[in-house]
Motif scaffolding. Sequence first.
Motif, PDB file in Angstrom:
ATOM      1  N   ASP A   5       0.833  -1.208   0.000  1.00  0.00           N
ATOM      2  CA  ASP A   5       0.000   0.000   0.000  1.00  0.00           C
ATOM      3  C   ASP A   5       0.864   1.251   0.000  1.00  0.00           C
ATOM      4  O   ASP A   5       0.546   2.248  -0.659  1.00  0.00           O
ATOM      5  N   VAL A   6       1.951   1.204   0.767  1.00  0.00           N
ATOM      6  CA  VAL A   6       2.856   2.351   0.904  1.00  0.00           C
ATOM      7  C   VAL A   6       4.292   1.869   0.743  1.00  0.00           C
ATOM      8  O   VAL A   6       4.682   0.857   1.338  1.00  0.00           O
ATOM      9  N   VAL A   7       5.072   2.586  -0.058  1.00  0.00           N
ATOM     10  CA  VAL A   7       6.492   2.283  -0.216  1.00  0.00           C
ATOM     11  C   VAL A   7       7.296   3.414   0.406  1.00  0.00           C
ATOM     12  O   VAL A   7       7.135   4.578   0.023  1.00  0.00           O
ATOM     13  N   LEU A   8       8.143   3.082   1.381  1.00  0.00           N
ATOM     14  CA  LEU A   8       9.086   4.053   1.916  1.00  0.00           C
ATOM     15  C   LEU A   8      10.341   3.935   1.065  1.00  0.00           C
ATOM     16  O   LEU A   8      11.059   2.941   1.134  1.00  0.00           O
ATOM     17  N   MET A   9      10.593   4.938   0.238  1.00  0.00           N
ATOM     18  CA  MET A   9      11.604   4.854  -0.817  1.00  0.00           C
ATOM     19  C   MET A   9      12.785   5.787  -0.563  1.00  0.00           C
ATOM     20  O   MET A   9      12.625   7.012  -0.532  1.00  0.00           O
ATOM     21  N   ASP A  10      13.963   5.204  -0.370  1.00  0.00           N
ATOM     22  CA  ASP A  10      15.177   6.005  -0.288  1.00  0.00           C
ATOM     23  C   ASP A  10      15.445   6.587  -1.667  1.00  0.00           C
ATOM     24  O   ASP A  10      15.333   5.885  -2.675  1.00  0.00           O
ATOM     25  N   SER A  29      -1.835   1.793  -9.303  1.00  0.00           N
ATOM     26  CA  SER A  29      -2.393   3.141  -9.119  1.00  0.00           C
ATOM     27  C   SER A  29      -2.760   3.449  -7.675  1.00  0.00           C
ATOM     28  O   SER A  29      -2.859   4.612  -7.289  1.00  0.00           O
ATOM     29  N   ASP A  30      -2.973   2.412  -6.863  1.00  0.00           N
ATOM     30  CA  ASP A  30      -3.340   2.642  -5.468  1.00  0.00           C
ATOM     31  C   ASP A  30      -2.127   2.695  -4.540  1.00  0.00           C
ATOM     32  O   ASP A  30      -2.276   2.931  -3.345  1.00  0.00           O
ATOM     33  N   VAL A  31      -0.939   2.455  -5.083  1.00  0.00           N
ATOM     34  CA  VAL A  31       0.274   2.461  -4.257  1.00  0.00           C
ATOM     35  C   VAL A  31       0.733   3.898  -4.012  1.00  0.00           C
ATOM     36  O   VAL A  31       0.738   4.729  -4.931  1.00  0.00           O
ATOM     37  N   ARG A  32       1.101   4.191  -2.781  1.00  0.00           N
ATOM     38  CA  ARG A  32       1.600   5.517  -2.437  1.00  0.00           C
ATOM     39  C   ARG A  32       3.076   5.426  -2.091  1.00  0.00           C
ATOM     40  O   ARG A  32       3.488   4.549  -1.328  1.00  0.00           O
ATOM     41  N   VAL A  33       3.875   6.320  -2.650  1.00  0.00           N
ATOM     42  CA  VAL A  33       5.319   6.343  -2.402  1.00  0.00           C
ATOM     43  C   VAL A  33       5.667   7.549  -1.539  1.00  0.00           C
ATOM     44  O   VAL A  33       5.309   8.675  -1.875  1.00  0.00           O
ATOM     45  N   VAL A  34       6.350   7.295  -0.428  1.00  0.00           N
ATOM     46  CA  VAL A  34       6.869   8.360   0.418  1.00  0.00           C
ATOM     47  C   VAL A  34       8.390   8.310   0.322  1.00  0.00           C
ATOM     48  O   VAL A  34       9.006   7.303   0.653  1.00  0.00           O
ATOM     49  N   ILE A  35       8.974   9.380  -0.171  1.00  0.00           N
ATOM     50  CA  ILE A  35      10.416   9.442  -0.362  1.00  0.00           C
ATOM     51  C   ILE A  35      11.116   9.692   0.971  1.00  0.00           C
ATOM     52  O   ILE A  35      10.724  10.571   1.737  1.00  0.00           O
ATOM     53  N   LEU A  36      12.149   8.919   1.242  1.00  0.00           N
ATOM     54  CA  LEU A  36      12.991   9.120   2.417  1.00  0.00           C
ATOM     55  C   LEU A  36      14.289   9.767   1.962  1.00  0.00           C
ATOM     56  O   LEU A  36      14.931   9.273   1.031  1.00  0.00           O
ATOM     57  N   THR A  37      14.678  10.851   2.588  1.00  0.00           N
ATOM     58  CA  THR A  37      15.885  11.547   2.167  1.00  0.00           C
ATOM     59  C   THR A  37      16.620  12.128   3.365  1.00  0.00           C
ATOM     60  O   THR A  37      16.006  12.503   4.362  1.00  0.00           O
ATOM     61  N   THR A  38      17.933  12.176   3.249  1.00  0.00           N
ATOM     62  CA  THR A  38      18.753  12.781   4.297  1.00  0.00           C
ATOM     63  C   THR A  38      18.628  14.288   4.242  1.00  0.00           C
ATOM     64  O   THR A  38      18.678  14.973   5.255  1.00  0.00           O
ATOM     65  N   ILE A  84       3.023   7.363   7.136  1.00  0.00           N
ATOM     66  CA  ILE A  84       2.548   6.135   6.484  1.00  0.00           C
ATOM     67  C   ILE A  84       1.029   6.103   6.481  1.00  0.00           C
ATOM     68  O   ILE A  84       0.398   5.793   5.468  1.00  0.00           O
ATOM     69  N   ARG A  85       0.436   6.427   7.624  1.00  0.00           N
ATOM     70  CA  ARG A  85      -1.034   6.392   7.721  1.00  0.00           C
ATOM     71  C   ARG A  85      -1.666   7.441   6.809  1.00  0.00           C
ATOM     72  O   ARG A  85      -2.679   7.180   6.151  1.00  0.00           O
ATOM     73  N   ILE A  86      -1.080   8.631   6.773  1.00  0.00           N
ATOM     74  CA  ILE A  86      -1.626   9.692   5.932  1.00  0.00           C
ATOM     75  C   ILE A  86      -1.487   9.323   4.453  1.00  0.00           C
ATOM     76  O   ILE A  86      -2.399   9.516   3.656  1.00  0.00           O
ATOM     77  N   ALA A  87      -0.324   8.767   4.094  1.00  0.00           N
ATOM     78  CA  ALA A  87      -0.109   8.358   2.705  1.00  0.00           C
ATOM     79  C   ALA A  87      -1.106   7.281   2.292  1.00  0.00           C
ATOM     80  O   ALA A  87      -1.670   7.320   1.206  1.00  0.00           O
ATOM     81  N   ALA A  88      -1.327   6.321   3.175  1.00  0.00           N
ATOM     82  CA  ALA A  88      -2.260   5.232   2.876  1.00  0.00           C
ATOM     83  C   ALA A  88      -3.668   5.769   2.654  1.00  0.00           C
ATOM     84  O   ALA A  88      -4.451   5.201   1.894  1.00  0.00           O
ATOM     85  N   GLY A  89      -3.984   6.912   3.284  1.00  0.00           N
ATOM     86  CA  GLY A  89      -5.289   7.523   3.126  1.00  0.00           C
ATOM     87  C   GLY A  89      -5.366   8.482   1.952  1.00  0.00           C
ATOM     88  O   GLY A  89      -6.388   9.129   1.727  1.00  0.00           O
ATOM     89  N   GLY A  90      -4.269   8.599   1.204  1.00  0.00           N
ATOM     90  CA  GLY A  90      -4.263   9.478   0.034  1.00  0.00           C
ATOM     91  C   GLY A  90      -4.129  10.948   0.341  1.00  0.00           C
ATOM     92  O   GLY A  90      -4.379  11.793  -0.507  1.00  0.00           O
ATOM     93  N   GLN A  91      -3.713  11.276   1.578  1.00  0.00           N
ATOM     94  CA  GLN A  91      -3.663  12.677   1.973  1.00  0.00           C
ATOM     95  C   GLN A  91      -2.245  13.230   2.078  1.00  0.00           C
ATOM     96  O   GLN A  91      -2.045  14.363   2.432  1.00  0.00           O
ATOM     97  N   ALA A  92      -1.235  12.405   1.789  1.00  0.00           N
ATOM     98  CA  ALA A  92       0.142  12.795   2.066  1.00  0.00           C
ATOM     99  C   ALA A  92       0.639  13.908   1.147  1.00  0.00           C
ATOM    100  O   ALA A  92       0.268  13.982  -0.006  1.00  0.00           O
ATOM    101  N   LEU A  93       1.518  14.717   1.695  1.00  0.00           N
ATOM    102  CA  LEU A  93       2.259  15.664   0.885  1.00  0.00           C
ATOM    103  C   LEU A  93       3.657  15.837   1.446  1.00  0.00           C
ATOM    104  O   LEU A  93       4.626  15.430   0.841  1.00  0.00           O
TER     105      LEU A  93
END
Length: 227
Positions: free
Chosen positions: A50-55, A77-86, A118-127
């Motif tokens: 559902d959510v990918v934490l992506m370096d 299309s339902d997968v949400r990607v959250v970028i992880l960055t230093t 993660i929870r916000i991204a899964a709900g489609g609300q992430a920014l």
Amino acid sequence: MTIRVLLADDQALLRSAFRVLVDSEPDMEVVGEASDGAEAVRLTKEQRADVVLMDIRMPGTDGLAATRMISADPDLSDVRVVILTTFEVDDYVVQSLRAGASGFLGKGSEPEELLTAIRIAAGGQALLSPAATTGLIARFLATDDPADGDRDPARGERLDSLTVREREVLVQVAGGHSNDEIAERLEVSPLTVKTHVNRAMAKLGARDRAQLVVTAYESGLVRPRVE
């Protein structure tokens, strides 16, 4: 509903730490780990994350390329990607948002911030992560070369399909406001705001609110504040 999380980072120690944190939550589970972007794309498909934490920086296929692949796949299309960055102040972050990421989070964020993201991204609300601001993204988008190949010249034209109210709501979304906050500002119900947001997303071909914000700034509907 359990949120299925995929971890993509070339540092095994970080993946282990994230796994312990995520698996400790009753509403989440880690369904896979990837050490590069190509593996992340493959596991996202296989494990139905559902959510990918992506370096963003990984050997071989990096996080930016992997995010583009995931966003371009209609089956994901339902997968949400959250970028992880230093480095949260990073041009790659903006490119990732354009590529389809739902937002980004600094690796130095607190554990609760990561879980909330993660929870916000899964709900489609992430920014953005709590440490970042919409203005930061706006400044990067505004200072990029207008001839950048990533820009979509049709963005501005598609805004013509929005109603006056949908444009007003889009401006508020670009300001980082929640549906409840927008409802209060425009003196309408949160359900009405949600309806306008969904219609704007459909008309503009946006995956989520993050893409709405990118469109709002790149089209010129909203401009960054000069500080």
